[in-house]
Design an enzyme around this catalytic site. Sequence first.
Site, mmCIF file in Angstrom:
data_model
loop_
_atom_site.group_PDB
_atom_site.id
_atom_site.type_symbol
_atom_site.label_atom_id
_atom_site.label_comp_id
_atom_site.label_asym_id
_atom_site.label_seq_id
_atom_site.Cartn_x
_atom_site.Cartn_y
_atom_site.Cartn_z
ATOM 1 N N GLY A 196 0.848 -1.205 0.000
ATOM 2 C CA GLY A 196 0.000 0.000 0.000
ATOM 3 C C GLY A 196 0.868 1.234 0.000
ATOM 4 O O GLY A 196 2.067 1.167 -0.265
ATOM 5 N N ASN A 197 0.268 2.370 0.286
ATOM 6 C CA ASN A 197 1.058 3.599 0.408
ATOM 7 C C ASN A 197 0.368 4.542 1.393
ATOM 8 O O ASN A 197 -0.712 4.241 1.898
ATOM 9 C CB ASN A 197 1.267 4.260 -0.957
ATOM 10 C CG ASN A 197 -0.044 4.632 -1.612
ATOM 11 O OD1 ASN A 197 -0.758 5.502 -1.140
ATOM 12 N ND2 ASN A 197 -0.385 3.956 -2.716
ATOM 13 N N TYR A 198 1.002 5.674 1.670
ATOM 14 C CA TYR A 198 0.537 6.564 2.742
ATOM 15 C C TYR A 198 -0.542 7.559 2.317
ATOM 16 O O TYR A 198 -0.871 8.453 3.075
ATOM 17 C CB TYR A 198 1.721 7.347 3.311
ATOM 18 C CG TYR A 198 2.711 6.495 4.070
ATOM 19 C CD1 TYR A 198 2.311 5.803 5.215
ATOM 20 C CD2 TYR A 198 4.033 6.370 3.654
ATOM 21 C CE1 TYR A 198 3.209 5.020 5.919
ATOM 22 C CE2 TYR A 198 4.940 5.583 4.354
ATOM 23 C CZ TYR A 198 4.517 4.909 5.495
ATOM 24 O OH TYR A 198 5.391 4.149 6.193
#
Length: 401
Positions: A209-211
């Site tokens: 995923g990512n932020y």
Amino acid sequence: MRLAGKHIILGITGSIAAYKAASLTRLLVKEGAEVKVIMTPLAKEFITPLTLATLSKNPILVDFFNPENGDWNSHVDLGLWADLYLIAPASANTIGKMAHGIADNLLLTTYLSAKCPVMVAPAMDLDMYNHQTTQDNIATLKRYGNVVIEAATGELASGLTGKGRMEEPEKILEVVVSFFNSKKRFLGKKVLITSGPTYEHIDPVRFIGNYSSGKMGTALAYKFAEEGAEVIFISGPAAVFPNSNPSIKIINVTSAQQMLDSSLQHFGSVDVAIMAAAVADFTPENSSTLKIKREADDLVLKLKPTADIASTLGSKKHSGQILVGFALETNDEVVNAKKKLEKKNLDFIVLNSLNDSGAGFGYDTNKVTIIDNKGTSNTFELKSKTEVASDIVDVISKRFI
Ligand code: CTP
């Protein structure tokens, strides 16, 4: 009569400034609005319901039901009736409860059920106003899309001088009037927004995923809805989503593939598509249905590229449709953004650089340059994401004029 036919709920909380609610009610009624007043129990200590009932020409609502005849004051019906819910004065206590979903009186349950825009005019002592908790709560309300009518600076009931006075009723009236009379530049238009991160499944408990927080996409959804658009909001598992709003349809997805499928399903019918999501560029070639065990010394994950949603929509775009992308760059920002604009067949690209402090993932602020496919480029200051959303809406709206 600039508010003729408008239904306004005026929420009054326990604050010295409650006395100003009488003139506010009178001003709203004089402009043709129908006003129903909800008071918190404490507000009755500051101004009498009789005064407000007389000025609003409606009974005052305080309790969930009328203790004399058991008549139920339905917060849901009130929330549906109103075109605007104006909470003035809003005490620190009520603002805190609104920010945290506490619903222990009619004013607050109506807030949670309201389908209409909400405006909040804070009133409190300067130290309470400046306290980080209050400022965080006000920021939360803004993030939820509520309009905060900033407190004014002046003499306060405590005898101190500073920021915390409720804005004068005449000024609040002007905010309300301009809200109703503002040009709805996207009325009848449909806008698709992708938002948040995507999660790419590795095994049943792990993902790539990512932020991305979803804050920019959410601010855009509110702005377009405010301007009359019907918004289709396709979001990955983000921290921030728009509040329930009749003009915003939220579609939850998890992976890049699901976001693509959903975007393709809706793209044909929209006038504008904004790619604010941080889509994963790669996904595991094989995802495991069983949890991967820690058996080997190392683990190599083979990844394959995901479909580029912006490019896919760019290749299907028909004349009259506007496609907007974002570019988060670390170097050669403008050159890279222009390349993306061309490659993905975008009409606009909103560039933000990781080199600008306060811009990018997770922040409430952003600093952007908007570049269009005709070679025009506009650089803006560091602003709140709500203000950045306004700038983006302004720039896009010019294509429709
Ligand atoms: N985008 C998309 N689908 C993808 C990747 C990106 O729709 N699979 C969109 C993003 O929502 C954004 C724009 O494309 O609006 C640019 O995203 P970015 O990640 O900066 O671009 P990439 O093409 O992935 O380039 P980079 O190699 O810089 O990551």
